[in-house]
Design an enzyme around this catalytic site. Sequence first.
Site, mmCIF file in Angstrom:
data_model
loop_
_atom_site.group_PDB
_atom_site.id
_atom_site.type_symbol
_atom_site.label_atom_id
_atom_site.label_comp_id
_atom_site.label_asym_id
_atom_site.label_seq_id
_atom_site.Cartn_x
_atom_site.Cartn_y
_atom_site.Cartn_z
ATOM 1 N N HIS A 26 0.621 -1.588 0.146
ATOM 2 C CA HIS A 26 0.296 0.184 -0.433
ATOM 3 C C HIS A 26 0.996 1.359 0.277
ATOM 4 O O HIS A 26 0.231 2.038 -0.602
ATOM 5 C CB HIS A 26 -0.919 -0.260 1.195
ATOM 6 C CG HIS A 26 -2.216 -0.422 0.882
ATOM 7 N ND1 HIS A 26 -3.366 -1.111 1.784
ATOM 8 C CD2 HIS A 26 -2.794 -0.886 0.109
ATOM 9 C CE1 HIS A 26 -4.130 -1.742 1.259
ATOM 10 N NE2 HIS A 26 -4.065 -1.649 0.310
ATOM 11 N N ASP B 61 3.043 -11.091 -14.398
ATOM 12 C CA ASP B 61 2.974 -12.533 -13.598
ATOM 13 C C ASP B 61 3.260 -13.433 -14.009
ATOM 14 O O ASP B 61 3.618 -14.621 -13.803
ATOM 15 C CB ASP B 61 0.412 -11.962 -13.828
ATOM 16 C CG ASP B 61 0.298 -11.259 -11.716
ATOM 17 O OD1 ASP B 61 1.547 -10.928 -11.209
ATOM 18 O OD2 ASP B 61 -0.537 -11.426 -11.979
#
Length: 516
Positions: A200, A463
């Site tokens: 975050h 990914d």
Amino acid sequence: MKQPNRKNREVRWEGIGVCQGVAIGKAFLVDDPRGRTVRFTLATAQVPAELERFRTALQLAQQQVAEAKARVQATLGEENAFIFDAHLLMLQDAHLAAQIETFIQDNQANAEWAVRAVTNHLRELYAQVADDYLRERGSDVADVATRLLKTLMGSQTRELSDLADHSIIIAEDLLPSVAAELDTNRVLGFVTNVGGWASHTAIIARSLNLPAVVGVKDLSRRARSGETIIVDGTTGTVILRPSPETLRFYTEQQDLQRQQQLSWVEERDLPAVTRDGQHINLRANIELLEEIESFQRFNAVGVGLYRSEFLYSHGLPSEDEQYAAYKLLAEMSGEAGASVRTFDLGGDKLQLEGFKPERNPALGLRAIRLSLAVEEIFRTQIRAILRASEHGKLRILLPFISNVDELRKAKEIIASCERELREAKIKHAEDVEIGVMIEIPAAVILADAIAHEADFFSLGTNDLTQSLLAVDRGNENVNALFDCLHPAVLRAIKAVAEAAARQKIPLNVCGEMASN
């Protein structure tokens, strides 16, 4: 001959750059907010009072988070206040509170020790998750624990009131709630000893456009407040006490950076053509709706990927809440439109009743697998997208597809939602394009079969690279092995591109490879 003072020598570190740019300023050290927690044993008669003390601290922590959220909303907007929604949910979680109270009772332990023990266990569970985004949610647990400890100990919430102009924050781990409240008029950038690309704190850095590097070991121990420091968020380089030559070099880099930014604005209307004459469309990847303004400024051709996960950061959004967000996205994305990736989350993040925590959520019931398992939640999102598509061009992008059956089932649900809206005479778009994220090896191998069923492909190079090379890009120990130009990655991309070409469907590329 007099030897130079070792303490004044230039020192360099290599970490993980999470927001591009060069910052030169004075170090401002933030103490480790977690401190030390001491355990002591209570008498049986003291336990009820200790439980009440914990409950009082819990209520105060909730109040503090609500106030912090209001401050961030006023300065950074609603989307950047999502961190505090996550923290409030944790503080209001009856199960978490019950665990802490049970620990106090069973062990006759002080509340501080119970908070530390229970939250440390939760952080250990998150640390075992392979997915960098999900694993970094452990920082939220740490943030909540710190706030609870401070209220229990009677400490004030941490303020950076002593911050000087042109400061660069250095910390063991800059907690997300602190990062969200940074005074950007004084802070030029920040560096932390720990952290990853998907934390975050890193997300906030990118939202604030502050050069930042994480995963720099020992910096907070060796640096002193007031010392000159250089942060290169593009390369991940951090330089403490730079030599005059190094300072001149990076000052020049800053000038080049400013010139480059100006040239990007000046060149935004030029066609995007490669050196060999291939025309391409440059689209934006966004996480927050506030980012729409920045991609419009650089004349991006719509939005190639809108990550819808942030709409779920404070629980399950209603159809109308999602519709409002997607409608704004559709209206602001222009003729090129936007691709909305359906939620790529696990059941733990959606806080589904009866969902059991998984040992490895990254390879568990998440993304399209979860969407098909909790069909009503998926249908709510699809209905909102179809309704919003009436106001502009939106595409549906399905993540984590590993076989053709998953794609076909999702398409059946989307067609069913269209029929429902049509029968209810609710305005919506028909025949919305349905694309597939190609981000796992199985999808690469089955690219031809999937291409028969999809309207477009979107290559998730981050990914895909991680899974092909077995490298976690958020792990500073192996981050250097994350290479989008690895032969295995290039061969996989070539195979997908050829499959898309054979079926004559568009291919989008997203991730760090696209930005480079």
